[in-house]
Design a protein around this motif. Structure first.
Motif, PDB file in Angstrom:
ATOM      1  N   TYR A  20       0.845  -1.195   0.000  1.00  0.00           N
ATOM      2  CA  TYR A  20       0.000   0.000   0.000  1.00  0.00           C
ATOM      3  C   TYR A  20       0.880   1.245   0.000  1.00  0.00           C
ATOM      4  CZ  TYR A  20      -4.332  -2.557   0.575  1.00  0.00           C
ATOM      5  OH  TYR A  20      -5.415  -3.376   0.358  1.00  0.00           O
ATOM      6  N   LYS A  21       0.782   2.011  -1.078  1.00  0.00           N
ATOM      7  CA  LYS A  21       1.640   3.176  -1.261  1.00  0.00           C
ATOM      8  C   LYS A  21       1.336   4.292  -0.264  1.00  0.00           C
ATOM      9  CE  LYS A  21       2.334   2.299  -6.200  1.00  0.00           C
ATOM     10  NZ  LYS A  21       2.131   2.805  -7.583  1.00  0.00           N
ATOM     11  N   ALA A  22       0.142   4.288   0.307  1.00  0.00           N
ATOM     12  CA  ALA A  22      -0.228   5.344   1.252  1.00  0.00           C
ATOM     13  C   ALA A  22       0.509   5.218   2.582  1.00  0.00           C
ATOM     14  CB  ALA A  22      -1.735   5.323   1.492  1.00  0.00           C
ATOM     15  N   TYR A  29      -7.856  -1.032   7.324  1.00  0.00           N
ATOM     16  CA  TYR A  29      -7.846   0.020   8.337  1.00  0.00           C
ATOM     17  C   TYR A  29      -6.647  -0.171   9.259  1.00  0.00           C
ATOM     18  CZ  TYR A  29     -12.668   0.511   6.770  1.00  0.00           C
ATOM     19  OH  TYR A  29     -13.791   0.681   5.994  1.00  0.00           O
ATOM     20  N   VAL A  30      -5.965   0.929   9.574  1.00  0.00           N
ATOM     21  CA  VAL A  30      -4.833   0.912  10.499  1.00  0.00           C
ATOM     22  C   VAL A  30      -4.902   2.151  11.386  1.00  0.00           C
ATOM     23  CG1 VAL A  30      -3.290  -0.427   9.001  1.00  0.00           C
ATOM     24  CG2 VAL A  30      -3.350   2.072   8.803  1.00  0.00           C
ATOM     25  N   LEU A  31      -4.207   2.083  12.519  1.00  0.00           N
ATOM     26  CA  LEU A  31      -4.114   3.219  13.435  1.00  0.00           C
ATOM     27  C   LEU A  31      -2.701   3.787  13.378  1.00  0.00           C
ATOM     28  CD1 LEU A  31      -5.214   4.996  15.793  1.00  0.00           C
ATOM     29  CD2 LEU A  31      -4.403   3.191  17.343  1.00  0.00           C
ATOM     30  N   THR A  32      -2.577   5.102  13.237  1.00  0.00           N
ATOM     31  CA  THR A  32      -1.263   5.730  13.169  1.00  0.00           C
ATOM     32  C   THR A  32      -0.922   6.403  14.494  1.00  0.00           C
ATOM     33  OG1 THR A  32      -1.955   7.949  12.458  1.00  0.00           O
ATOM     34  CG2 THR A  32      -1.775   6.235  10.757  1.00  0.00           C
ATOM     35  N   THR A  33       0.363   6.716  14.655  1.00  0.00           N
ATOM     36  CA  THR A  33       0.804   7.398  15.871  1.00  0.00           C
ATOM     37  C   THR A  33       0.289   8.834  15.937  1.00  0.00           C
ATOM     38  OG1 THR A  33       2.882   7.867  14.717  1.00  0.00           O
ATOM     39  CG2 THR A  33       2.864   5.997  16.229  1.00  0.00           C
ATOM     40  N   ALA A  34      -0.312   9.304  14.860  1.00  0.00           N
ATOM     41  CA  ALA A  34      -0.989  10.608  14.882  1.00  0.00           C
ATOM     42  C   ALA A  34      -2.415  10.475  15.417  1.00  0.00           C
ATOM     43  CB  ALA A  34      -1.007  11.218  13.487  1.00  0.00           C
ATOM     44  N   LYS A  35      -2.764   9.278  15.922  1.00  0.00           N
ATOM     45  CA  LYS A  35      -4.078   8.974  16.499  1.00  0.00           C
ATOM     46  C   LYS A  35      -5.191   9.007  15.458  1.00  0.00           C
ATOM     47  CE  LYS A  35      -2.789  10.819  21.052  1.00  0.00           C
ATOM     48  NZ  LYS A  35      -3.144  11.767  22.141  1.00  0.00           N
ATOM     49  N   LYS A  36      -4.822   8.720  14.218  1.00  0.00           N
ATOM     50  CA  LYS A  36      -5.802   8.668  13.140  1.00  0.00           C
ATOM     51  C   LYS A  36      -6.008   7.229  12.687  1.00  0.00           C
ATOM     52  CE  LYS A  36      -4.751  13.269  11.300  1.00  0.00           C
ATOM     53  NZ  LYS A  36      -4.316  14.024  10.089  1.00  0.00           N
ATOM     54  N   ILE A  37      -7.259   6.871  12.468  1.00  0.00           N
ATOM     55  CA  ILE A  37      -7.586   5.575  11.887  1.00  0.00           C
ATOM     56  C   ILE A  37      -7.767   5.797  10.390  1.00  0.00           C
ATOM     57  CG2 ILE A  37      -9.227   3.663  11.828  1.00  0.00           C
ATOM     58  CD1 ILE A  37      -9.941   4.426  14.751  1.00  0.00           C
ATOM     59  N   LEU A  38      -6.880   5.200   9.600  1.00  0.00           N
ATOM     60  CA  LEU A  38      -6.881   5.410   8.157  1.00  0.00           C
ATOM     61  C   LEU A  38      -7.577   4.258   7.443  1.00  0.00           C
ATOM     62  CD1 LEU A  38      -3.244   6.713   7.533  1.00  0.00           C
ATOM     63  CD2 LEU A  38      -5.314   8.026   8.056  1.00  0.00           C
ATOM     64  N   LYS A  39      -8.297   4.605   6.399  1.00  0.00           N
ATOM     65  CA  LYS A  39      -8.956   3.625   5.542  1.00  0.00           C
ATOM     66  C   LYS A  39      -8.215   3.582   4.209  1.00  0.00           C
ATOM     67  CE  LYS A  39     -13.430   2.711   3.283  1.00  0.00           C
ATOM     68  NZ  LYS A  39     -14.835   3.203   3.139  1.00  0.00           N
ATOM     69  N   LEU A  40      -7.727   2.404   3.842  1.00  0.00           N
ATOM     70  CA  LEU A  40      -6.966   2.213   2.609  1.00  0.00           C
ATOM     71  C   LEU A  40      -7.832   1.419   1.637  1.00  0.00           C
ATOM     72  CD1 LEU A  40      -3.599   1.107   4.274  1.00  0.00           C
ATOM     73  CD2 LEU A  40      -4.397   3.437   3.811  1.00  0.00           C
ATOM     74  N   THR A  96      -2.282   6.746  -3.113  1.00  0.00           N
ATOM     75  CA  THR A  96      -1.369   7.404  -2.168  1.00  0.00           C
ATOM     76  C   THR A  96      -2.111   8.298  -1.185  1.00  0.00           C
ATOM     77  OG1 THR A  96      -1.029   9.215  -3.734  1.00  0.00           O
ATOM     78  CG2 THR A  96       0.528   7.370  -3.822  1.00  0.00           C
ATOM     79  N   LEU A  97      -3.444   8.339  -1.291  1.00  0.00           N
ATOM     80  CA  LEU A  97      -4.240   9.230  -0.444  1.00  0.00           C
ATOM     81  C   LEU A  97      -5.218   8.417   0.399  1.00  0.00           C
ATOM     82  CD1 LEU A  97      -5.042  12.033  -3.057  1.00  0.00           C
ATOM     83  CD2 LEU A  97      -3.303  12.082  -1.250  1.00  0.00           C
ATOM     84  N   PRO A  98      -4.854   8.095   1.640  1.00  0.00           N
ATOM     85  CA  PRO A  98      -5.773   7.353   2.497  1.00  0.00           C
ATOM     86  C   PRO A  98      -6.906   8.249   2.994  1.00  0.00           C
ATOM     87  CG  PRO A  98      -3.838   7.972   3.745  1.00  0.00           C
ATOM     88  CD  PRO A  98      -3.584   8.405   2.324  1.00  0.00           C
ATOM     89  N   ARG A 118       8.787  -0.843   7.205  1.00  0.00           N
ATOM     90  CA  ARG A 118       7.364  -0.938   7.532  1.00  0.00           C
ATOM     91  C   ARG A 118       6.518  -0.899   6.268  1.00  0.00           C
ATOM     92  NH1 ARG A 118       8.036   3.532  12.291  1.00  0.00           N
ATOM     93  NH2 ARG A 118       9.115   2.174  13.778  1.00  0.00           N
ATOM     94  N   GLN A 119       5.578  -1.818   6.196  1.00  0.00           N
ATOM     95  CA  GLN A 119       4.697  -1.901   5.034  1.00  0.00           C
ATOM     96  C   GLN A 119       3.357  -2.512   5.430  1.00  0.00           C
ATOM     97  OE1 GLN A 119       7.498  -4.317   2.562  1.00  0.00           O
ATOM     98  NE2 GLN A 119       6.988  -2.870   0.941  1.00  0.00           N
ATOM     99  N   ILE A 120       2.335  -2.173   4.665  1.00  0.00           N
ATOM    100  CA  ILE A 120       1.068  -2.894   4.691  1.00  0.00           C
ATOM    101  C   ILE A 120       0.980  -3.628   3.357  1.00  0.00           C
ATOM    102  CG2 ILE A 120      -1.431  -2.761   4.928  1.00  0.00           C
ATOM    103  CD1 ILE A 120       0.058  -1.856   7.414  1.00  0.00           C
ATOM    104  N   LEU A 121       0.843  -4.951   3.408  1.00  0.00           N
ATOM    105  CA  LEU A 121       0.892  -5.765   2.201  1.00  0.00           C
ATOM    106  C   LEU A 121      -0.438  -6.461   1.938  1.00  0.00           C
ATOM    107  CD1 LEU A 121       4.326  -7.567   2.744  1.00  0.00           C
ATOM    108  CD2 LEU A 121       3.897  -5.450   1.476  1.00  0.00           C
ATOM    109  N   ARG A 122      -0.746  -6.612   0.663  1.00  0.00           N
ATOM    110  CA  ARG A 122      -1.857  -7.463   0.232  1.00  0.00           C
ATOM    111  C   ARG A 122      -1.253  -8.628  -0.542  1.00  0.00           C
ATOM    112  NH1 ARG A 122      -5.990  -5.426  -4.269  1.00  0.00           N
ATOM    113  NH2 ARG A 122      -4.336  -6.292  -5.594  1.00  0.00           N
ATOM    114  N   VAL A 123      -1.496  -9.841  -0.056  1.00  0.00           N
ATOM    115  CA  VAL A 123      -0.888 -11.031  -0.640  1.00  0.00           C
ATOM    116  C   VAL A 123      -1.987 -11.905  -1.234  1.00  0.00           C
ATOM    117  CG1 VAL A 123       0.672 -12.959  -0.243  1.00  0.00           C
ATOM    118  CG2 VAL A 123       0.864 -10.905   1.174  1.00  0.00           C
TER     119      VAL A 123
END
Length: 418
Positions: free
Chosen positions: A145-147, A166-177, A183-185, A398-403
């Motif tokens: 995931y490029k985002a 969906y992931v949680l970032t250290t900026a306290k944001k839950i992002l939807k990919l 490149t824009l979550p 660090r990566q989020i992968l789709r396999v």
């Protein structure tokens, strides 16, 4: 005089060379060389992927997949057959005069040329009017995931019914990919904490999160702020649901806690002095991986256990050992980070080092040609994709992968099934 001498000298040299060449031809041979003992040109009639190595459109999985080549004139000795994909050599793992099984190299494309060379044959194998098979299709099984890049520290991993991630970032944001190439979550929600070991969608459409304490949080359907939902009996980090919408959770508290849909709760099983490092419901059991943190050296240091779900209320049976992981891998072996199952019951184990994923039933590493550790979180989508959060120490890793696979994951009761 010099010109005449040069002329005769050249004639003499020419005759000498012809004589020498004739002298080197054995008396029992003919000239030109007899090729009657060479093998006939091999023939390719069919090339196709192994069913476990292709997508629904029969496109082969590069680097990890196998294909079959049918035809005539092959050698029954695998090493005497050479197969090339756009010039990159594959590994012939089995062979007969009419069929080859080949491990694919990491070559991707829709118009790949496949050449087959057989020892003793002067020409490549023939396919129709060509001396190669064409076109052959192969694809990469892994997309990143490029985002999510080295500047975004993302923990957890949840997948909804439409395979949005969906992931949680250290900026306290839950992002939807929504797509690996985007490149824009989207910002789906917010949290009061910066990291989560586990996040999953529940049967009510809410997104559930843990933070290693007794509190379990959830984001309402459609997104928003993560709010504290319930307090578990013990400290919990990992959770999953059963078919009756009971939630099972465990962590450093060393218990499997059960939260019912009405928010009533109870302790279902106890693993004294163990840290539960992953949890998954499968086929009527709650499976956990756990690490021993007590002082008794005779205890299993790391392993996988299961507890049978006895009734609709979520009561659990006795602790049953599935595998002593320390005995299997050794004291210096990789640690378990995550567990999950495919639709056939194979357990996929995410690891912290050496290799990314281990298949417990097959007793082999999975996709080691294209995956590197850590595999911090493993989560199946609703189809034939397994998602991996590589939450590595180094930001560049660090990566989020789709396999992609050729099969689906086991039923997940936290989201509707198609």
């Amino acid at each position: 005089m010099p010109k005449t001498l040069l002329k005769y000298s050249l004639l003499f040299l020419a005759f000498a060379l012809i004589y020498a060449a004739c002298e080197k031809i054995p008396e029992n041979k003919i000239w030109p060389v007899d090729t009657s003992n060479d093998k006939e040109q091999p023939v390719i009639t069919k090339v196709y992927p192994d069913p476990s190595s292709m997508d629904d459109d029969s496109v082969a999985f590069a680097a990890v997949g196998y294909i079959y080549i049918e035809g005539q004139g092959f050698s029954a000795t695998p090493e005497e057959n050479r197969v090339f994909f756009n010039g990159e050599r594959g590994d012939v793992v089995s062979a007969s005069p009419t069929k080859l099984k080949v491990k694919l190299p990491n070559v991707v494309g829709d118009s790949i040329k496949v050449h087959v060379s057989v020892k003793g044959a002067l020409l490549f194998a023939k396919y129709k009017t060509l001396d190669y098979y064409f076109p052959f299709r192969a694809k990469s099984v892994v997309k990143s995931y490029k985002a999510i890049d080295k500047f975004i520290d993302a923990s957890g991993l949840a997948v909804d019914k439409d395979d949005n991630v969906y992931v949680l970032t250290t900026a306290k944001k839950i992002l939807k990919l929504t797509d690996p190439d985007s490149t824009l979550p989207e910002e789906y929600g917010t949290s009061i904490f910066i990291t989560t070991p586990c996040m999953r969608f529940g049967p009510d459409g809410s997104l559930y999160l843990t933070r290693g304490t007794k509190s379990i949080y959830k984001v309402p359907p459609g997104g928003g702020k993560a709010k504290r939902w319930v307090s578990a009996p013990s400290y919990v980090s990992f959770l999953d649901f059963d078919e009756n919408q009971n939630l099972y959770a465990g962590g450093k508290g060393g218990e499997i806690d059960i939260i019912h849909p009405d928010k009533s709760k109870m302790t279902g099983a106890t693993y004294t002095d163990y840290y539960i490092s992953s949890l998954r419901v499968y086929n009527g059991y709650v499976y956990i991986s756990a690490e021993y943190r007590g002082d008794d050296s005779t205890q299993i240091q790391q392993g996988i256990w299961k507890n049978k779900i006895l009734d609709a209320n979520g009561n659990l049976g006795a602790n049953e050992l599935v595998v002593n992981w320390t005995d299997l891998m050794g004291k210096e072996g990789p640690n378990i980070l995550s567990i999950t199952f495919d639709e056939d019951g194979e357990m996929y184990i995410g690891l912290d080092k050496e290799n990314a994923v281990y298949l417990l039933n097959k007793k082999e590493y999975w996709y080691s040609e294209v995956l590197v550790p850590p595999a911090t979180v493993l989560t199946w989508g609703n189809g034939k994709y397994l998602y991996i959060n590589k939450h590595a120490e180094l930001p560049d890793d660090r990566q989020i992968l789709r396999v992609e696979l050729s099969k689906k994951g086991a039923i997940y009761y936290g989201r509707p099934q198609n």
